[in-house]
Design an enzyme around this catalytic site. Structure first.
Site, mmCIF file in Angstrom:
data_model
loop_
_atom_site.group_PDB
_atom_site.id
_atom_site.type_symbol
_atom_site.label_atom_id
_atom_site.label_comp_id
_atom_site.label_asym_id
_atom_site.label_seq_id
_atom_site.Cartn_x
_atom_site.Cartn_y
_atom_site.Cartn_z
ATOM 1 N N GLY A 351 0.826 -1.204 0.000
ATOM 2 C CA GLY A 351 0.000 0.000 0.000
ATOM 3 C C GLY A 351 0.854 1.244 0.000
ATOM 4 N N GLY A 353 0.927 5.055 1.753
ATOM 5 C CA GLY A 353 0.377 5.881 2.820
ATOM 6 C C GLY A 353 0.788 7.321 2.670
ATOM 7 N N GLY A 354 0.474 8.120 3.706
ATOM 8 C CA GLY A 354 0.762 9.545 3.675
ATOM 9 C C GLY A 354 2.248 9.847 3.632
ATOM 10 N N GLY A 356 4.834 7.412 2.632
ATOM 11 C CA GLY A 356 5.664 6.522 1.849
ATOM 12 C C GLY A 356 4.951 5.235 1.471
ATOM 13 N N VAL A 358 4.648 0.875 1.488
ATOM 14 C CA VAL A 358 4.847 -0.274 2.366
ATOM 15 C C VAL A 358 4.951 -1.536 1.511
ATOM 16 C CG1 VAL A 358 3.934 -1.598 4.304
ATOM 17 C CG2 VAL A 358 3.528 0.870 4.185
ATOM 18 N N LYS A 373 8.221 -0.241 5.624
ATOM 19 C CA LYS A 373 7.739 1.069 5.179
ATOM 20 C C LYS A 373 8.936 1.886 4.712
ATOM 21 C CE LYS A 373 6.002 4.247 8.052
ATOM 22 N NZ LYS A 373 5.002 5.000 8.844
ATOM 23 N N ASP A 469 -3.307 10.513 15.247
ATOM 24 C CA ASP A 469 -3.835 10.161 13.918
ATOM 25 C C ASP A 469 -4.581 8.831 13.976
ATOM 26 O OD1 ASP A 469 -4.347 10.788 11.306
ATOM 27 O OD2 ASP A 469 -2.491 9.958 10.525
#
Length: 662
Positions: A351, A353-354, A356, A358, A373, A469
């Site tokens: 996936g 993410g915000g 970087g 993974v 990550k 978060d």
């Protein structure tokens, strides 16, 4: 002519000179030495730029011509006017910003009661749209605000007495040659020119814009009929207004001309000061030729030496600093991680993410399956988030926290190694209809697991960790569908009994507690607010902010509050469950969600008390009618109703990876 006659003539002639109207015209090709009325963050820089906002968040700035101008002629008829100005907007991020700036014609130059952010320093929640405001504004807006019916995050609007535009259109211009519309980005970090023309005979305001190198197009971008007589009455000031929201942005005016009863004088764009962060000019062809020739032998020799000696070393080169000795968990070699992920190939991508990408990896020595990550080096916040995550969770262990196994650093790459979660993130099960539907009991288990992890972070570890978060996409599911909270890139750690002294708003839109917009200070209570919204997300199967087919945005909290008021709170439960849940239990969970997302921090329960509610050890208090105000408070905090197709969802730093706020 007699002496008396001569004196009479001179006196009469002098009187006519005094009575003749002044020339209402001025030109500023740069603002060095300009006599302006400035307030707030507005200032003239040493380079002659008029800087309305200086990058500080949640502030406003105004700049007006020093003399008041008369906009009505005899018999109370309006006068025509024309203005031209060159502006530039520099945002911390390439695609999001605070609200833009506005050219203003106003009866008063005092905007002390106006709010920043979406109100652009022109109005406030109480007087927005009131005829008593007496201003005409042309807004260059870079944020979508559904409250004012904004059409996009890159639009131009004509406003009267408020922030809801009379007419608006996407920023751009019509090509004189082809007639085609050319889009322009207000956030492209280059200067552009705007013309505003008011025709007193037709009461028509025309707005035209174009890139700096393009002459004024013949066809205006947009037009509107405005009764200037009723808006500003007689005398008025002209100038500019701007403000910032939660994204760090700077708004500049480079040049400005104005004229009553005629066209504004043209601006000398060759004399303009440059914006601070313009793209470097290309070097001359001569330099491109001479410099390589002069240094070719030396460069070639050095290049060959570096390639031969350091090629393999640099492929797996790493960095290590002093703080890593104290805080760092197990360190992996880059070579092992490179081979574990098959060179970080796309087939191993789990996936994005915000901060970087993974990847799934298998460690060569042990065969352990891990998630790696790889923080993007293009992210300006990357190093800070990396250090925060290593420091925050490098030493903690809990069954409901994603375990950080180790890390690795290279010059331009930051890598974190975690336990692999076979079932991925929770949001896939909530929103991907191709995935199995989570049962009600599974959802309760997820809520309990995440509550347990937050309790450990807030109360049970040796220091307090604010996650900042908490949301479905940061909750991962293991092979047994147990939930684990992860992604500590925004976490803040401090000692028990002390103040975290947080000064920047971070988190994700829809999960931000209302008080963050005013104080900027994260707390356990703001984490509890996000946890309350997360529980609603799990129970209702809806995102915190959603958009209907008409483009209107709605808050999930607000929908559930309405159901609570109507006595139908269980109707908010995810319809995909088809009623397969205990009504009393669902009512309990949703009521607890609303208590946690209470607009007042002092009214929210602590996480230990929440666990007692979930375990049935403490009765749940009744929900206060104070939730009637939750929609307004949350909207004021979030600043922006997100356009999910054009804006990222996470805010950090001054705000990192977010949408701006109007």
């Amino acid at each position: 002519m007699s002496v008396i006659s001569l004196l009479f003539f001179l006196t009469l002639h002098h009187g006519f000179l005094l009575a003749s109207p002044a020339v209402d015209q001025f030109t500023f090709d740069g603002f060095a030495g300009a006599n302006l009325l400035l307030d707030g963050t507005a200032e003239v820089t040493a380079d002659g730029l008029l800087m309305l906002t200086n990058g500080t968040t949640l502030l406003k700035g105004h700049a007006f011509y020093s003399s008041i101008l008369r906009f009505h002629a005899a018999a109370s008829t309006p006068r025509s006017f024309s203005t031209a100005f060159v502006f530039g907007i520099l945002s911390e991020y390439a695609d999001i910003s605070s609200p833009g700036l506005a050219f203003v014609v106003s009866k008063s130059s005092n905007f002390s009661t106006a709010l920043q952010s979406q109100y652009m320093g022109l109005a406030n929640a109480a007087n927005n749209g009131n005829a008593s405001n007496h201003f005409l504004a042309v807004e260059l807006d870079t944020v979508v605000n559904a409250e004012f019916g904004d059409m996009s995050g890159n639009h131009v609007g004509i406003n009267v007495d408020g922030l809801k535009s009379v007419v608006a259109d996407n920023a751009g211009y019509y090509d004189d040659g082809t007639g085609a519309f050319r889009n322009m980005s207000l956030l492209n970090r280059t200067a552009a020119q705007v013309w505003v023309d008011f025709d007193a005979l037709t009461s028509l305001v025309n707005i035209t814009m174009a890139p700096l190198e393009v002459p004024k197009p013949k066809r205006p971008l947009l037009s509107a009929t405005v009764n200037l007589l009723s808006v500003i009455q007689d005398e008025a000031y002209v100038g500019f207004s701007s403000s910032t929201g939660v994204v760090s942005s700077r708004h500049y005016v480079l040049a400005w001309s104005f004229r009553m009863d005629g066209l504004a004088p043209p601006l000398n764009t060759q004399k303009l000061p440059g914006l601070p962060f313009t793209i470097p000019k290309r070097s001359s062809k001569m330099l491109k030729i001479l410099l390589p020739i002069a240094s070719a032998a030396l460069v070639l020799a050095l290049a060959i030496t570096v390639i031969v000696i350091d090629r393999r070393r640099r492929k797996y080169a790493e960095l290590k600093e002093d703080w890593e000795t104290e805080f760092g968990p197990h360190r992996f070699s880059y070579k092992d991680l490179f081979h574990a992920t098959n060179g970080f190939c796309d087939e191993r991508l789990l996936g994005i993410g915000g901060f970087g990408r993974v990847y799934k990896g298998v460690l060569p020595a042990s065969g352990t399956v891990v998630a790696v990550k790889k923080v993007s080096h293009e992210s300006r916040q990357g190093m800070r988030e990396f250090i925060s995550e290593v420091v925050s969770i490098g030493q903690i262990r809990h069954r409901n926290l994603v375990r950080l196994l180790g890390y690795c650093r290279r010059k331009r790459e930051l890598l974190l190694v975690y336990d692999h979660m076979p079932n991925g993130s929770l949001d896939k099960f909530l929103y991907d209809h191709s995935m199995p539907v989570l049962s009600w009991s599974q959802r309760l288990g997820v809520i309990s697991d995440v509550a347990s992890s937050v309790l450990y972070l807030h109360e049970d570890w040796e220091k307090v960790i604010l996650h900042r978060d908490i949301k479905a996409s940061n909750v991962l599911l293991d092979a047994d569908m147990n939930a684990r909270l992860g992604d500590f890139g925004l976490a803040r750690m401090y000692d028990h009994g002390t103040d975290p002294h947080t000064t920047h708003v971070v988190g994700t839109m829809g999960y931000l507690a209302p008080e963050l917009g005013h104080t900027g200070k994260a707390s356990k209570a703001s984490d509890v607010f996000a946890f309350g919204v997360f529980m609603l997300e799990v129970a209702c199967g809806r995102r915190p902010i959603s958009q209907d087919e008409h483009g209107d945005h709605f808050l999930l909290v607000d929908r559930v509050v309405e159901h609570w008021r109507e006595g139908t709170i269980t109707d908010a439960v995810d319809p995909r469950l088809r009623g397969d849940f205990a009504v009393q239990e669902a009512s309990f969970v949703l009521t607890l969600c609303l208590l946690c997302s209470h607009p007042l921090p002092s009214a929210r329960p602590g996480i230990r008390q929440i666990m007692q509610f979930l375990d049935g050890n403490t009765p749940l208090p009744e929900l206060s009618e104070a939730h009637r105000s939750v929609n307004m408070l949350v909207l004021m905090q979030n600043q922006v109703v997100l356009n999910s197709h054009s804006l990222p969802s996470t805010v950090a730093g001054n705000i990192s990876d977010i949408p701006g706020a109007r």
